[in-house]
Design an enzyme around this catalytic site. Structure first.
Site, mmCIF file in Angstrom:
data_model
loop_
_atom_site.group_PDB
_atom_site.id
_atom_site.type_symbol
_atom_site.label_atom_id
_atom_site.label_comp_id
_atom_site.label_asym_id
_atom_site.label_seq_id
_atom_site.Cartn_x
_atom_site.Cartn_y
_atom_site.Cartn_z
ATOM 1 N N GLU A 43 0.292 28.766 -29.267
ATOM 2 C CA GLU A 43 -0.303 28.769 -30.605
ATOM 3 C C GLU A 43 -1.826 28.664 -30.557
ATOM 4 O OE1 GLU A 43 3.382 26.433 -32.803
ATOM 5 O OE2 GLU A 43 1.695 25.292 -32.044
ATOM 6 N N PRO A 44 -2.493 29.652 -30.002
ATOM 7 C CA PRO A 44 -3.954 29.563 -29.950
ATOM 8 C C PRO A 44 -4.570 29.793 -31.327
ATOM 9 C CG PRO A 44 -3.234 31.708 -29.174
ATOM 10 C CD PRO A 44 -1.983 30.919 -29.439
ATOM 11 N N ARG B 89 -8.384 28.361 -32.076
ATOM 12 C CA ARG B 89 -9.799 28.427 -31.728
ATOM 13 C C ARG B 89 -10.114 29.552 -30.731
ATOM 14 N NH1 ARG B 89 -12.784 23.595 -31.559
ATOM 15 N NH2 ARG B 89 -10.772 22.575 -31.327
ATOM 16 N N TYR C 209 -17.075 15.337 -34.648
ATOM 17 C CA TYR C 209 -16.621 15.228 -33.247
ATOM 18 C C TYR C 209 -17.769 15.170 -32.252
ATOM 19 C CZ TYR C 209 -12.722 17.670 -35.588
ATOM 20 O OH TYR C 209 -11.753 18.076 -36.458
ATOM 21 N N CYS D 96 -27.401 15.212 -48.350
ATOM 22 C CA CYS D 96 -28.077 13.933 -48.547
ATOM 23 C C CYS D 96 -27.626 12.881 -47.575
ATOM 24 C CB CYS D 96 -27.882 13.489 -49.980
ATOM 25 S SG CYS D 96 -28.684 14.626 -51.095
ATOM 26 N N TYR E 293 -12.446 26.413 -37.409
ATOM 27 C CA TYR E 293 -12.620 25.068 -37.970
ATOM 28 C C TYR E 293 -13.991 24.844 -38.605
ATOM 29 C CZ TYR E 293 -8.431 24.482 -35.152
ATOM 30 O OH TYR E 293 -7.179 24.650 -34.600
HETATM 31 N N1 LLP Z 1 -0.685 24.174 -32.666
HETATM 32 C C1 LLP Z 1 -0.679 22.963 -33.267
HETATM 33 C C2 LLP Z 1 0.586 22.288 -33.507
HETATM 34 C C3 LLP Z 1 -1.891 22.391 -33.655
HETATM 35 O O1 LLP Z 1 -1.897 21.202 -34.239
HETATM 36 C C4 LLP Z 1 -3.104 23.082 -33.415
HETATM 37 C C5 LLP Z 1 -4.381 22.498 -33.808
HETATM 38 C C6 LLP Z 1 -3.049 24.331 -32.804
HETATM 39 C C7 LLP Z 1 -1.811 24.848 -32.425
HETATM 40 C C8 LLP Z 1 -4.278 25.159 -32.530
HETATM 41 O O2 LLP Z 1 -5.155 24.535 -31.651
HETATM 42 P P1 LLP Z 1 -6.432 25.360 -31.099
HETATM 43 O O3 LLP Z 1 -5.905 26.468 -30.219
HETATM 44 O O4 LLP Z 1 -7.139 25.894 -32.264
HETATM 45 O O5 LLP Z 1 -7.214 24.355 -30.351
HETATM 46 N N2 LLP Z 1 -10.439 20.517 -36.385
HETATM 47 C C9 LLP Z 1 -10.500 20.343 -34.941
HETATM 48 C C10 LLP Z 1 -9.314 20.921 -34.262
HETATM 49 C C11 LLP Z 1 -8.017 20.376 -34.803
HETATM 50 C C12 LLP Z 1 -6.863 21.077 -34.202
HETATM 51 C C13 LLP Z 1 -5.625 20.772 -34.946
HETATM 52 N N3 LLP Z 1 -4.461 21.393 -34.425
HETATM 53 C C14 LLP Z 1 -11.793 20.972 -34.417
HETATM 54 O O6 LLP Z 1 -12.590 21.447 -35.216
HETATM 55 O O7 LLP Z 1 -12.050 20.955 -33.222
#
Ligand code: LLP
Length: 463
Positions: A320-321, A323, A364, A391, A421
């Site tokens: 599940e990519p 980012r 973060y 602000c 994100y």
């Molecule tokens: N699958 C599940 C169950 C997830 O919870 C997530 C991300 C993904 C896949 C996708 O992950 P990715 O490949 O995008 O890393 N807001 C944070 C990231 C939170 C991710 C939440 N879940 C940020 O800006 O770094």
């Protein structure tokens, strides 16, 4: 949180204050292709282009701040993931990173599936005709309405996150005379090397059902007894912005071990495993992310080997990519406003957006790069902090970066790798208007999410 947090080397400690930066690059005009979308270049006039269009023209037509998304890069990344995993696996794009109707269309055209985690994401997907069976529904606290809708539509799978949810989904499905395909999300106990708030497989957090204490085995036991659900697999997502493959490998090994335990106890071989998302991307030149084919090879090898060792048929793998697909494809374009030099410290460069369009730095401690994109400059590098117009002093977009010392109000600067994100976590703080997302492709630019207007703000305010 990205790996580029390096203290200043000794050569620079004399010149610059302590901070998260390395030496200024040899030439500030050179764009590091690692952090920019694929079609981004600097043309012979010194202006940066994406999809062949100059940023100055884009700023004129669409305003700033705005996100510009390289559609061909997005599509190429979808294909790279699909090709890397091949026809015997499934790639689910994680919609939380950034979702819009156009994105859903691109996913369908490129053969990807979709992971949603709210009714809103589900609605967006259905609105442009994503077949429900290609959708996975996630979340640690899905509402009854969300579950009912997902079951009624026949989503491909619901990922069960708790003991209560096993029962809730089973009862809802049974009351509708349906049998819903489900996976159980387990926490495998891996400490992913990332920021605490985006690491999700250690035990002390809200997601999933623990593996180590036997809870996951108990969850399987209960799920197998219920008629309303068909347990098809085990899910694990260890966190986000991860560079170290070891975490994924340990996770895969532990999930396969659970499959073997389930087979031994129940005589059932669960046919699927989902190893989540989380692959890191380059936000700065210091980051060296893996490619989809590398992660596919590592996961296939480890799953294949472990299954063979346990005498299991290899399950269908899904990932599940989020980012890693959308993150690198976009940059945020800002216009420079106020500039405040602080002798012996750094120069504060204010832009016309800020934490409302990119909360990641404040939330973060995320690191970003930045470049002057409306012209070149031969001026000395100037240690800068790019800040917004909100602000509060924590309103930082790029904590430490070098910009040319002749930077002036009206210049355009761009922050790369903001596809994931940023728009999806954007806010109306200070009643600011969330920026548009403009897709650029082969000389054409079109708004796919329009800029918010003051009327939009007032429309919600019904008091
Ligand atoms: N699958 C599940 C169950 C997830 O919870 C997530 C991300 C993904 C896949 C996708 O992950 P990715 O490949 O995008 O890393 N807001 C944070 C990231 C939170 C991710 C939440 N879940 C940020 O800006 O770094």
């Amino acid at each position: 949180m990205s790996r580029s947090a390096h203290p200043a080397g000794p050569r620079h400690a004399d010149v610059y204050p302590e901070g998260h930066y390395t030496a200024p690059p040899a030439d500030l005009n050179v764009l590091d292709e690692k952090v920019w979308a694929r079609t981004v270049r600097r043309n012979s006039d010194g202006v940066v282009t994406v999809g062949g269009i100059e940023v100055s023209r884009l700023a004129e037509e669409f305003g700033t701040p705005a996100y510009f998304l390289d559609e061909s890069d997005f599509r190429a990344r979808c294909r790279a993931w699909a090709d890397a995993f091949g026809p015997d696996a499934d790639v689910f794009y994680a919609g939380k990173a950034f979702l819009s109707r156009a994105v859903v269309r691109w996913l369908m055209e490129e053969g990807l599936n979709l992971d949603v985690c709210s009714g809103g994401e589900l609605t967006t997907a259905l609105d442009v005709g994503m077949p429900p069976e290609r959708i996975a529904f996630h979340g640690n606290n899905k509402s009854t309405e969300e579950i009912e809708r997902a079951v009624r539509l026949g989503v491909g799978r619901i990922v069960l996150d708790s003991f209560q949810e096993i029962v809730r989904v089973a009862h809802i499905a049974q009351s509708m005379g349906k049998r819903q395909r489900v996976q159980i999300r387990v926490t495998v106990g891996v400490e992913a090397h990332t920021h605490e708030f985006i690491a999700t497989a250690h035990e002390d957090q809200k997601f999933g059902i623990g593996l180590a204490g036997g809870e996951a085995a108990e969850a399987v036991r209960r799920a197998l007894k219920l008629d309303g659900i068909e347990l098809v697999g085990i899910h694990s997502h260890i966190g986000s912005q991860i560079f170290d493959m070891a975490g994924f490998e340990v996770s895969a090994r532990r999930v396969v071990q659970l499959l073997a335990d389930v087979r031994d106890e129940h005589g059932v071989e669960l046919p699927e495993i989902d190893l989540g998302g989380g692959l890191g991307i380059a936000y700065t030149s210091e980051d060296d992310p893996a490619e989809p084919h590398e992660i596919a090879k590592a996961l296939n090898e480890i799953v294949g080997r472990e299954c063979e060792a346990h005498g299991l048929a290899t399950p269908r793998i899904s990932v599940e990519p989020g980012r890693a697909i959308v993150g690198p494809t976009a940059f945020t374009l800002y216009e420079v406003g106020t500039i405040k030099p602080l002798e012996g410290l750094r120069t504060y460069v204010s832009v016309d957006g800020g934490m409302s369009d990119n909360i990641r730095t404040a939330l973060y401690d995320a690191e970003y790069s930045v470049a002057l994109v409306s012209r070149t400059s031969d001026a000395e590098p100037m240690l800068s902090r790019v800040v917004g117009k909100h602000c509060e002093s924590g309103d930082i977009v790029v904590r430490d970066a070098f910009l040319p010392a002749d930077l002036a109000p009206g210049d355009l600067i761009a922050v790369p790798a903001t596809g994931a994100y940023c728009r999806s976590m954007a806010s109306n703080y200070n009643h600011s208007l969330r920026p548009p997302v403009v897709a650029v492709n082969d000389g054409e630019a079109r708004v796919i999410v329009r800029r918010e207007t003051e009327e939009d703000l007032l429309r919600l305010d019904v008091g």
